[in-house]
Design a protein around this motif. Structure first.
Motif, PDB file in Angstrom:
ATOM      1  N   THR A 132       2.244  11.639  14.835  1.00 49.87           N
ATOM      2  CA  THR A 132       0.877  11.338  14.393  1.00 49.87           C
ATOM      3  C   THR A 132       0.836  10.150  13.437  1.00 49.87           C
ATOM      4  O   THR A 132       1.860   9.777  12.859  1.00 49.87           O
ATOM      5  CB  THR A 132       0.257  12.571  13.681  1.00 49.87           C
ATOM      6  OG1 THR A 132      -1.100  12.278  13.345  1.00 49.87           O
ATOM      7  CG2 THR A 132       1.012  12.934  12.418  1.00 49.87           C
ATOM      8  N   GLY A 133      -0.343   9.608  13.292  1.00 51.60           N
ATOM      9  CA  GLY A 133      -0.576   8.601  12.268  1.00 51.60           C
ATOM     10  C   GLY A 133      -1.442   9.197  11.175  1.00 51.60           C
ATOM     11  O   GLY A 133      -2.052  10.257  11.348  1.00 51.60           O
ATOM     12  N   MET A 134      -1.463   8.528  10.024  1.00 49.05           N
ATOM     13  CA  MET A 134      -2.464   8.816   8.984  1.00 49.05           C
ATOM     14  C   MET A 134      -3.171   7.483   8.751  1.00 49.05           C
ATOM     15  O   MET A 134      -2.499   6.465   8.493  1.00 49.05           O
ATOM     16  CB  MET A 134      -1.806   9.262   7.675  1.00 49.05           C
ATOM     17  CG  MET A 134      -1.236  10.656   7.701  1.00 49.05           C
ATOM     18  SD  MET A 134      -1.008  11.343   6.033  1.00 49.05           S
ATOM     19  CE  MET A 134       0.237  10.266   5.317  1.00 49.05           C
ATOM     20  N   LEU A 135      -4.468   7.505   8.843  1.00 46.73           N
ATOM     21  CA  LEU A 135      -5.224   6.247   8.776  1.00 46.73           C
ATOM     22  C   LEU A 135      -6.066   6.170   7.515  1.00 46.73           C
ATOM     23  O   LEU A 135      -6.467   7.197   6.959  1.00 46.73           O
ATOM     24  CB  LEU A 135      -6.159   6.124   9.982  1.00 46.73           C
ATOM     25  CG  LEU A 135      -5.547   6.246  11.377  1.00 46.73           C
ATOM     26  CD1 LEU A 135      -6.627   6.020  12.428  1.00 46.73           C
ATOM     27  CD2 LEU A 135      -4.402   5.258  11.572  1.00 46.73           C
ATOM     28  N   ASN A 136      -6.336   4.928   7.117  1.00 41.43           N
ATOM     29  CA  ASN A 136      -7.279   4.729   6.011  1.00 41.43           C
ATOM     30  C   ASN A 136      -8.698   4.615   6.579  1.00 41.43           C
ATOM     31  O   ASN A 136      -8.901   4.711   7.796  1.00 41.43           O
ATOM     32  CB  ASN A 136      -6.883   3.496   5.192  1.00 41.43           C
ATOM     33  CG  ASN A 136      -6.745   2.261   6.066  1.00 41.43           C
ATOM     34  OD1 ASN A 136      -7.537   2.064   6.989  1.00 41.43           O
ATOM     35  ND2 ASN A 136      -5.737   1.445   5.801  1.00 41.43           N
TER      36      ASN A 136
END
Ligand SMILES: Cc1cc2nc3c(=O)[nH]c(=O)nc-3n(C[C@H](O)[C@H](O)[C@H](O)COP(=O)(O)OP(=O)(O)OC[C@H]3O[C@@H](n4cnc5c(N)ncnc54)[C@H](O)[C@@H]3O)c2cc1C
Length: 811
Positions: free
Chosen positions: A521-525
């Motif tokens: 997964t990614g974590m996005l701003n």
């Protein structure tokens, strides 16, 4: 400047320190509309390092966004006088870099190539033109030069006064003779500062205290790893032949920069090993102070200077100026949130580019404070990028002088710091030493780059000495079985009844999958850009372990904590040092686990994980691969790593290092944060939409929806080079149809495809149909052609890492 008299009880923001950085942050906060901003300076404005700066403004930095900060500065310095009526002393003189050996020539040509891609003018000039531009210089030994007409210089005191004037015109207040003595905190958040003149309550404090920032950060319970070193330049009285302003002459092979100063010469240096200063020796009274001249230390530089400038022989010396300047462990500054201290920001550790960067850094930080996000990705200066151990005085006393000394070093691939090593060892370190590892330092850890290294390699821009060895390690992982020590991954345990909901809120992927799953997964701003990407193991209903990048751990912990809601039942624990991770990769992985009585592990499906016993060691095995071969990432207790490693090697697996892993991940188009992903890149650009859930809101989802509707303007592509001799290093401009169409983000020789492979973002306006297109990389002024694909260069279908036949045999 007359100081305002009464310190306010409350302020919207407090800026500590009245040097270049503090004045710029103050000016920009006020200019952008923040009312009640105050600057507290314990002596007078510019009295720290700023007043004696050589104040060169060279525009090109290692990345586009750091260059953009300096481009902003140059524009600001040119315009500030019109706005404030106060001169800044800005002169656009240009600068010249000369090369006296072939590797330096490659280095400056690489810089010129980058400059063009970043919109900075730079062109190679002949020796005749060099002589015209600098008639006093002896350039008989020069073999090439690059001319950068946009560069200039400023008067550091005048430009700070202009910033201060502009800030006050917009309502900011400046208090001189006001020392910050401590910090007020509430629930871990900054609540104000204490000073020798009373308290100021605020929820936003910016430390711009130059070389004193580390001590202030410690007072606030956080870290700002920086240390001052002595920094020298020689000043002469007027010299015949200097008339008006000359371009700055950069002779980095001689560790020198040279320019005119009031009709005389200013000869500055970054000598090969600097002199560290124990900051305790420069107390609060060090205002407009200088350090002692040290002619013995400067002598080798003087010899170089006399060679370059014969006129110096008879010039009358005014002084050998010696002033303190801060250096950080990696040579980049600190800009952004302070680790683990909400409401506290850092803008310090400028590594001798504080004047050049000051305008832009102050603007970017002000935007960041106001908007909650920087104007563009500034990940390389993120203050969370250092481990705690790199904030220790002993380490900094060793490293800072080397950082000063490497300021002008040729940027060879494979370069490593020599000082401050072996701070953090993986549990397998001693085994790797015996296996002849050459280590690289990452986040304080020693990580094997490659094995069977018999001597320190001679660094080069050509084919490196480790080329064949890395090829053998790739072959082991591709044809037999290799062990990659991935123990340095940051490991964050996320537990509690709200863990799933919390992670679904901060992660792009669906974290609801059943225990036993592995989730990428990614974590996005809020702009839809990557703050992090990682692999999560769902260990139980309320229990996940996140495997984050080695350097990302501090950043990711801060990011995760910021997103926790009051009353949410989730605990976050850093388990990095408790566990080791060994990647067992290659077609013989199945045979090896069978020999080690763990044949049932072969039943694990792709992207599944479970608990097993391998050769007497309890592990969690995850069926994933970062190198594109079938295998497992095995997590075990750090104390068991040696036993597990011995069992695997006893069954035939061979160690492989970071260079092999990097080559293989680039062939497979597996992206790396800090290279191919940053806080500006989105899943659509990176081709990672498969890891974005279709339903539900999460951090960044609104931005993604908007960006999807607008359509992406750039895409990450693979470029497979035609020329077998081409040696891209990872930041080259990409040309299509004769114009810059993108930039490489990672590159390596791909042993499985037999070609150099680059990953690059290309502008879809310049290259609307990337698949199958032919582009060129500018490698130090030479063009190397390559074919573009949106897929991986090697095994685009991912057959090898998914294949289960080999495993089925033993299961
Ligand atoms: C010899 C030399 C040559 C240089 N040449 C160049 C160049 O060519 N180009 C370039 O870009 N850069 C150059 N630099 C670097 C540049 O000058 C610095 O990076 C820059 O001036 C740093 O500014 P600053 O605001 O971070 O620190 P400073 O100017 O040191 O300001 C920090 C301020 O914080 C105040 N302070 C500290 N503690 C407290 C406290 N507790 N309370 C209140 N106030 C406090 C101090 O009094 C000080 O005024 C050079 C530096 C040197 C030494």
């Amino acid at each position: 400047m007359s100081a305002d008299q009464t310190l306010p009880a409350q302020a919207a923001a407090v800026v500590i320190g009245g040097g270049a950085m503090g004045c710029s942050v103050l000016y920009h906060l006020a200019k952008l509309g923040v009312r009640d901003v105050v600057l507290l300076e314990r002596n007078q404005l510019t009295s720290g390092t700023t007043w004696h700066s050589a104040a060169q403004v060279r525009q090109l930095r290692s990345t586009q966004n750091l260059t953009r900060l300096i481009q902003y500065s140059a524009k600001l310095y040119a315009e500030l006088e019109r706005e404030t009526g106060q001169q800044t002393g800005w002169y656009q003189t240009g600068s010249i870099s000369i090369a006296t050996n072939p590797d330096r020539l490659t280095h400056i040509r690489r810089q010129a190539a980058l400059a063009k891609a970043y919109g900075v003018q730079a062109e190679e000039i002949g020796i005749g033109e060099l002589r015209n531009l600098w008639p006093l210089a002896n350039v008989d030994d020069a073999i090439g030069a690059v001319w950068s007409p946009d560069d200039g210089r400023v008067n550091p005191t005048d430009f700070c006064q202009a910033l201060a004037k502009g800030a006050k015109a917009n309502g900011a207040r400046i208090f001189e003779d006001t020392a910050v003595t401590g910090f007020l905190k509430h629930d871990g958040r900054i609540a104000g500062v204490t000073t020798n003149a009373g308290e100021v309550r605020t929820d936003c404090v910016v430390i711009c205290a130059g070389l004193w920032s580390r001590e202030l950060a410690e007072l606030a319970g956080t870290q700002a790893p920086l240390l001052p070193c002595e920094h020298f330049y020689l000043l002469t009285k007027p010299v015949d032949g200097i008339d008006g302003h000359l371009p700055t002459l950069s002779d980095h092979d001689s560790h020198l920069y040279i320019r005119d100063e009031v009709g005389g010469l200013l000869v500055g240096c970054f000598e090969p090993m600097g002199k560290p200063i124990d900051p305790a020796t420069l107390g609060g009274n060090f205002a407009f102070g200088l350090l002692d001249e040290d002619w013995d230390h400067f002598e080798p530089m003087m010899v170089n200077a006399l060679h370059r400038l014969p006129v110096l022989e008879h010039a009358e010396v005014r002084m050998l100026l010696n002033g303190p300047e801060s250096f950080t462990p990696d040579g980049s500054f600190l800009l952004g949130w302070a680790p683990n201290s909400e409401g506290l920001w850092l803008c310090c550790g400028m590594n001798s580019v504080g004047i050049a960067t000051g305008g832009g850094a102050g603007w970017a930080l002000a935007q960041w404070i106001i908007d909650g996000a920087p104007p563009f990705a500034l990940d390389e200066v993120d203050p969370t990028r250092f481990p705690r151990v790199e904030n220790q005085l002993e380490f900094l006393m060793a490293r800072a002088p080397e950082v000063l000394g490497k300021h002008y070093a040729i940027a060879y691939p494979g370069h490593q710091w020599e000082t401050g090593r072996v701070l953090r060892k993986t549990p397998l370190h001693d085994r790797w030493v015996k296996a002849g590892a050459r280590f690289g330092q990452v986040f304080g850890w020693e990580r094997p780059q490659y094995f069977d290294c018999v001597a320190e390699p001679h660094l080069t821009f050509g084919q490196p000495e480790w080329f064949e060895q890395v090829g053998r390690e790739v072959e082991a992982a591709h044809k037999r079985a290799a062990i990659f020590d991935q123990s340095t991954f940051g490991k964050v345990r996320v537990r509690g009844p709200d863990a799933e909901e919390f992670l679904n809120r901060v992660c792009t992927n669906d974290m609801t999958r059943a225990p036993g799953s592995v989730i990428y997964t990614g974590m996005l701003n809020e702009r839809g850009g990557y703050e992090s990407d990682f692999t999560a193991l769902r260990l139980g209903a309320d229990d996940y372990r996140l495997y984050v990048g080695t350097t990302a751990i501090n950043h990711d912990l801060v990011w995760l904590r910021r997103h926790l809601r009051d009353g949410e039942y989730v605990t976050l624990t850093d388990e990095t040092e408790e566990f080791a991770v060994l990647g067992l990769m290659g077609p013989e992985a199945a045979r090896i686990i069978a020999e080690l009585d763990a044949s049932e592990m072969a039943r694990l499906g792709y992207f599944r994980q479970g608990r097993f016993n391998v050769g007497g060691v309890d592990v969690i095995a995850a069926r994933v691969s970062y190198v594109g071969e079938c295998g497992f990432e095995l997590t075990c207790a750090a104390d068991d790593a040696g036993k597990l490693c011995d069992a695997l090697t006893g069954a035939g697996a061979r160690p492989a290092g970071l260079f092999a892993q990097t080559s293989m991940r680039i062939e497979k188009r597996f992206l790396a944060m800090g290279h191919d992903l940053d806080s500006d890149t989105t899943p659509m650009q990176a081709g990672l939409e498969f890891s974005v859930k279709k339903k539900g809101r999460f951090a960044g989802s609104d931005a993604l929806a908007r960006l999807r509707a607008e359509g992406v303007s750039s895409r990450l592509v693979t470029i497979i080079l035609e020329d077998l001799e081409a040696n891209p290093l990872g930041d080259e401009p990409v040309y299509a149809g004769g114009r810059v169409a993108g930039q490489v983000t990672s590159a390596a020789f791909g042993y499985r495809v037999g070609r150099s492979v680059a990953l690059a973002y290309v502008d879809l306006n310049a290259l609307p149909e990337p698949e199958g297109a032919r582009v060129e990389l500018d490698i130090a002024g030479e063009r190397a052609a390559g074919a573009v694909t949106l897929n991986a260069a090697f095994d685009p279908e991912g057959v090898r890492m998914r294949q289960s036949e080999a495993f089925a045999v033993v299961a």
